[in-house]
Design a protein around this motif. Structure first.
Motif, PDB file in Angstrom:
ATOM      1  N   HIS A 163      66.604 -40.795 124.770  1.00 38.80           N
ATOM      2  CA  HIS A 163      66.064 -41.217 126.058  1.00 38.80           C
ATOM      3  C   HIS A 163      64.533 -41.267 126.073  1.00 38.80           C
ATOM      4  O   HIS A 163      63.952 -41.503 127.133  1.00 38.80           O
ATOM      5  CB  HIS A 163      66.571 -40.275 127.159  1.00 38.80           C
ATOM      6  N   TYR A 164      63.871 -41.029 124.959  1.00 35.04           N
ATOM      7  CA  TYR A 164      62.422 -41.164 124.851  1.00 35.04           C
ATOM      8  C   TYR A 164      61.694 -40.360 125.926  1.00 35.04           C
ATOM      9  O   TYR A 164      60.778 -40.860 126.588  1.00 35.04           O
ATOM     10  CB  TYR A 164      62.024 -42.642 124.951  1.00 35.04           C
ATOM     11  N   LYS A 165      62.099 -39.117 126.117  1.00 42.76           N
ATOM     12  CA  LYS A 165      61.480 -38.326 127.183  1.00 42.76           C
ATOM     13  C   LYS A 165      60.015 -38.030 126.874  1.00 42.76           C
ATOM     14  O   LYS A 165      59.147 -38.186 127.732  1.00 42.76           O
ATOM     15  CB  LYS A 165      62.259 -37.023 127.369  1.00 42.76           C
ATOM     16  N   GLN A 166      59.734 -37.603 125.659  1.00 45.08           N
ATOM     17  CA  GLN A 166      58.364 -37.269 125.306  1.00 45.08           C
ATOM     18  C   GLN A 166      57.477 -38.506 125.269  1.00 45.08           C
ATOM     19  O   GLN A 166      56.339 -38.491 125.772  1.00 45.08           O
ATOM     20  CB  GLN A 166      58.332 -36.572 123.945  1.00 45.08           C
ATOM     21  N   GLU A 167      57.980 -39.608 124.709  1.00 46.68           N
ATOM     22  CA  GLU A 167      57.186 -40.832 124.662  1.00 46.68           C
ATOM     23  C   GLU A 167      56.916 -41.385 126.059  1.00 46.68           C
ATOM     24  O   GLU A 167      55.854 -41.944 126.327  1.00 46.68           O
ATOM     25  CB  GLU A 167      57.903 -41.886 123.809  1.00 46.68           C
ATOM     26  N   LYS A 168      57.872 -41.218 126.961  1.00 45.49           N
ATOM     27  CA  LYS A 168      57.674 -41.707 128.336  1.00 45.49           C
ATOM     28  C   LYS A 168      56.546 -40.942 129.025  1.00 45.49           C
ATOM     29  O   LYS A 168      55.719 -41.534 129.729  1.00 45.49           O
ATOM     30  CB  LYS A 168      58.970 -41.565 129.125  1.00 45.49           C
ATOM     31  N   VAL A 169      56.494 -39.638 128.813  1.00 42.94           N
ATOM     32  CA  VAL A 169      55.425 -38.842 129.421  1.00 42.94           C
ATOM     33  C   VAL A 169      54.073 -39.253 128.855  1.00 42.94           C
ATOM     34  O   VAL A 169      53.082 -39.384 129.594  1.00 42.94           O
ATOM     35  CB  VAL A 169      55.687 -37.341 129.183  1.00 42.94           C
ATOM     36  N   GLU A 170      53.996 -39.488 127.549  1.00 50.21           N
ATOM     37  CA  GLU A 170      52.726 -39.883 126.933  1.00 50.21           C
ATOM     38  C   GLU A 170      52.262 -41.244 127.432  1.00 50.21           C
ATOM     39  O   GLU A 170      51.073 -41.424 127.754  1.00 50.21           O
ATOM     40  CB  GLU A 170      52.890 -39.905 125.412  1.00 50.21           C
ATOM     41  N   GLN A 171      53.163 -42.205 127.519  1.00 47.35           N
ATOM     42  CA  GLN A 171      52.767 -43.537 127.967  1.00 47.35           C
ATOM     43  C   GLN A 171      52.441 -43.561 129.462  1.00 47.35           C
ATOM     44  O   GLN A 171      51.559 -44.315 129.890  1.00 47.35           O
ATOM     45  CB  GLN A 171      53.861 -44.549 127.637  1.00 47.35           C
ATOM     46  N   ASP A 172      53.142 -42.755 130.254  1.00 46.91           N
ATOM     47  CA  ASP A 172      52.792 -42.667 131.670  1.00 46.91           C
ATOM     48  C   ASP A 172      51.411 -42.048 131.853  1.00 46.91           C
ATOM     49  O   ASP A 172      50.655 -42.455 132.756  1.00 46.91           O
ATOM     50  CB  ASP A 172      53.837 -41.832 132.413  1.00 46.91           C
ATOM     51  N   THR A 173      51.066 -41.075 130.999  1.00 47.17           N
ATOM     52  CA  THR A 173      49.731 -40.487 131.064  1.00 47.17           C
ATOM     53  C   THR A 173      48.658 -41.504 130.709  1.00 47.17           C
ATOM     54  O   THR A 173      47.603 -41.568 131.359  1.00 47.17           O
ATOM     55  CB  THR A 173      49.651 -39.280 130.122  1.00 47.17           C
ATOM     56  N   ASP A 174      48.900 -42.312 129.671  1.00 38.25           N
ATOM     57  CA  ASP A 174      47.942 -43.364 129.312  1.00 38.25           C
ATOM     58  C   ASP A 174      47.791 -44.385 130.432  1.00 38.25           C
ATOM     59  O   ASP A 174      46.687 -44.899 130.677  1.00 38.25           O
ATOM     60  CB  ASP A 174      48.396 -44.060 128.023  1.00 38.25           C
ATOM     61  N   CYS A 184      44.131 -54.426 119.044  1.00 37.64           N
ATOM     62  CA  CYS A 184      43.020 -53.482 118.915  1.00 37.64           C
ATOM     63  C   CYS A 184      41.674 -54.093 119.287  1.00 37.64           C
ATOM     64  O   CYS A 184      40.738 -53.362 119.618  1.00 37.64           O
ATOM     65  CB  CYS A 184      42.945 -52.941 117.482  1.00 37.64           C
ATOM     66  N   ARG A 185      41.563 -55.415 119.235  1.00 36.45           N
ATOM     67  CA  ARG A 185      40.256 -56.026 119.482  1.00 36.45           C
ATOM     68  C   ARG A 185      39.897 -56.012 120.959  1.00 36.45           C
ATOM     69  O   ARG A 185      38.705 -56.062 121.316  1.00 36.45           O
ATOM     70  CB  ARG A 185      40.253 -57.464 118.960  1.00 36.45           C
ATOM     71  N   ASP A 186      40.880 -55.946 121.838  1.00 35.92           N
ATOM     72  CA  ASP A 186      40.625 -55.894 123.276  1.00 35.92           C
ATOM     73  C   ASP A 186      40.980 -54.494 123.760  1.00 35.92           C
ATOM     74  O   ASP A 186      42.152 -54.111 123.800  1.00 35.92           O
ATOM     75  CB  ASP A 186      41.459 -56.948 124.008  1.00 35.92           C
ATOM     76  N   GLU A 187      39.960 -53.732 124.146  1.00 35.66           N
ATOM     77  CA  GLU A 187      40.181 -52.339 124.541  1.00 35.66           C
ATOM     78  C   GLU A 187      40.904 -52.209 125.871  1.00 35.66           C
ATOM     79  O   GLU A 187      41.397 -51.121 126.198  1.00 35.66           O
ATOM     80  CB  GLU A 187      38.849 -51.605 124.622  1.00 35.66           C
ATOM     81  N   LYS A 188      41.011 -53.281 126.629  1.00 34.33           N
ATOM     82  CA  LYS A 188      41.704 -53.219 127.920  1.00 34.33           C
ATOM     83  C   LYS A 188      43.191 -53.526 127.804  1.00 34.33           C
ATOM     84  O   LYS A 188      43.896 -53.529 128.812  1.00 34.33           O
ATOM     85  CB  LYS A 188      41.053 -54.198 128.909  1.00 34.33           C
ATOM     86  N   ILE A 189      43.664 -53.787 126.607  1.00 34.46           N
ATOM     87  CA  ILE A 189      45.097 -54.010 126.391  1.00 34.46           C
ATOM     88  C   ILE A 189      45.739 -52.692 125.982  1.00 34.46           C
ATOM     89  O   ILE A 189      45.331 -52.087 124.984  1.00 34.46           O
ATOM     90  CB  ILE A 189      45.321 -55.086 125.314  1.00 34.46           C
ATOM     91  N   VAL A 190      46.715 -52.257 126.745  1.00 35.89           N
ATOM     92  CA  VAL A 190      47.429 -51.008 126.486  1.00 35.89           C
ATOM     93  C   VAL A 190      48.913 -51.314 126.388  1.00 35.89           C
ATOM     94  O   VAL A 190      49.478 -51.960 127.280  1.00 35.89           O
ATOM     95  CB  VAL A 190      47.169 -49.962 127.598  1.00 35.89           C
ATOM     96  N   VAL A 191      49.526 -50.854 125.317  1.00 33.45           N
ATOM     97  CA  VAL A 191      50.953 -51.103 125.089  1.00 33.45           C
ATOM     98  C   VAL A 191      51.755 -49.974 125.718  1.00 33.45           C
ATOM     99  O   VAL A 191      51.653 -48.816 125.299  1.00 33.45           O
ATOM    100  CB  VAL A 191      51.256 -51.212 123.584  1.00 33.45           C
ATOM    101  N   THR A 192      52.527 -50.291 126.726  1.00 32.92           N
ATOM    102  CA  THR A 192      53.427 -49.339 127.364  1.00 32.92           C
ATOM    103  C   THR A 192      54.759 -50.025 127.644  1.00 32.92           C
ATOM    104  O   THR A 192      54.857 -51.251 127.622  1.00 32.92           O
ATOM    105  CB  THR A 192      52.839 -48.805 128.688  1.00 32.92           C
ATOM    106  N   TYR A 193      55.761 -49.212 127.948  1.00 32.96           N
ATOM    107  CA  TYR A 193      57.095 -49.757 128.179  1.00 32.96           C
ATOM    108  C   TYR A 193      57.190 -50.559 129.464  1.00 32.96           C
ATOM    109  O   TYR A 193      58.045 -51.439 129.605  1.00 32.96           O
ATOM    110  CB  TYR A 193      58.120 -48.618 128.195  1.00 32.96           C
ATOM    111  N   ASN A 194      56.320 -50.274 130.458  1.00 33.78           N
ATOM    112  CA  ASN A 194      56.377 -50.988 131.739  1.00 33.78           C
ATOM    113  C   ASN A 194      55.331 -52.085 131.854  1.00 33.78           C
ATOM    114  O   ASN A 194      55.188 -52.693 132.919  1.00 33.78           O
ATOM    115  CB  ASN A 194      56.228 -50.007 132.900  1.00 33.78           C
ATOM    116  N   ASN A 195      54.610 -52.366 130.778  1.00 33.04           N
ATOM    117  CA  ASN A 195      53.672 -53.481 130.761  1.00 33.04           C
ATOM    118  C   ASN A 195      54.416 -54.715 130.267  1.00 33.04           C
ATOM    119  O   ASN A 195      54.222 -55.206 129.156  1.00 33.04           O
ATOM    120  CB  ASN A 195      52.482 -53.157 129.860  1.00 33.04           C
ATOM    121  N   LEU A 196      55.270 -55.240 131.127  1.00 28.21           N
ATOM    122  CA  LEU A 196      56.157 -56.337 130.736  1.00 28.21           C
ATOM    123  C   LEU A 196      55.429 -57.629 130.408  1.00 28.21           C
ATOM    124  O   LEU A 196      55.811 -58.323 129.461  1.00 28.21           O
ATOM    125  CB  LEU A 196      57.197 -56.574 131.842  1.00 28.21           C
TER     126      LEU A 196
END
Length: 255
Positions: free
Chosen positions: A102-113, A179-191
């Motif tokens: 269920h990716y519990k730890q990864e979900k917390v990390e990406q929500d923090t980011d 990596c070239r654009d610092e405003k791009i963040v990869v998360t599960y809810n960034n559809l």
């Protein structure tokens, strides 16, 4: 009582002293008669069967509908009466697997980011793809379409970089599209960002050999893609099952 439990009960009875050779002290001869041994075995098994049915945890789990009482590996028992493992064995065995599923730890990390990004920029990573700055840089193209990697020699490398950063600083003159654009963040809810890397025909992610993403960001992209499907943000794939419709026919030759 299950068949496996019955086998354990039979083996337990065979190891008892009642199945040893019975010596008749009067005439000093052993009774090896097969009917006699079967009768003795049947009597002892019926007595032992009640004890097994009362103490078997698998039967109790079926009666009480408690999955924690089930033992995933019945062969780890020392007898038919029950397991030898502690009561919290189900939690010890399956808790790590459930957390990874269920990716519990990864979900917390990406929500923090995500929250940290919103505090620093005043908008979410998803809203950045709708801003004028993003449209000026990329327009209607995918963010990796105009990417060209610099490499030494005349033969293009057969794999992308392991990482575009070293010790927290950019280590290359041609960083990957993520990596070239610092405003791009990869998360599960960034559809909107995930759709830039999803093939519309197959529903799978493009290979990093095509997008040019470094292996570090591509692993994060794959994890975010799987999390989005697991949490219901993206459509999950279902295997096609071909049924045999002959089993559901209505007209029979005998009717």
């Amino acid at each position: 009582m299950s068949i496996r439990t019955s086998i354990y009960a039979i083996n337990a009875l065979k190891r008892t002293s009642q199945f040893n050779c019975i010596k008749n002290i009067g005439n000093s001869r052993c009774l090896h008669s097969k009917p006699l041994r079967l009768a003795m075995w049947g009597e002892k098994f019926n007595q032992f069967k009640l004890q097994v049915e009362a103490e078997d945890s698998n039967d109790r789990a079926l009666r009480e509908l408690d999955i924690t009482l089930l033992k995933p590996h019945p062969e780890w028992r020392n007898s038919a009466a029950g397991p030898i493992w502690p009561k919290d064995y189900h939690k010890l065995l399956w808790e790590k697997w459930e957390n990874n599923l269920h990716y519990k730890q990864e979900k917390v990390e990406q929500d923090t980011d995500w929250e940290k990004y919103c505090e620093e920029n005043g908008f979410s990573p998803q809203e950045y793809l709708e801003t004028a700055d993003f449209q000026t840089l990329y327009g209607e193209r995918l963010i990796w379409e105009n990417y060209v990697r610099n490499f030494k020699g005349g033969v293009q490398p057969q794999q992308t970089r392991s990482n575009c950063f070293r010790k927290g600083e950019m280590s290359t003159g041609s960083p990957c599209p993520l990596c070239r654009d610092e405003k791009i963040v990869v998360t599960y809810n960034n559809l909107p960002l995930l759709h830039h890397f999803i093939d519309k025909q197959t529903g799978h992610l493009y290979s990093n050999l095509r997008t040019g993403a470094c292996r570090f960001k591509h692993r994060r992209l794959v994890k975010a893609f799987n999390m989005a499907k697991d949490f219901g943000y993206l459509a999950a794939e279902a295997d096609f099952v071909k049924y045999d419709l002959t089993d559901h026919r209505v007209n029979y030759s005998a009717l």
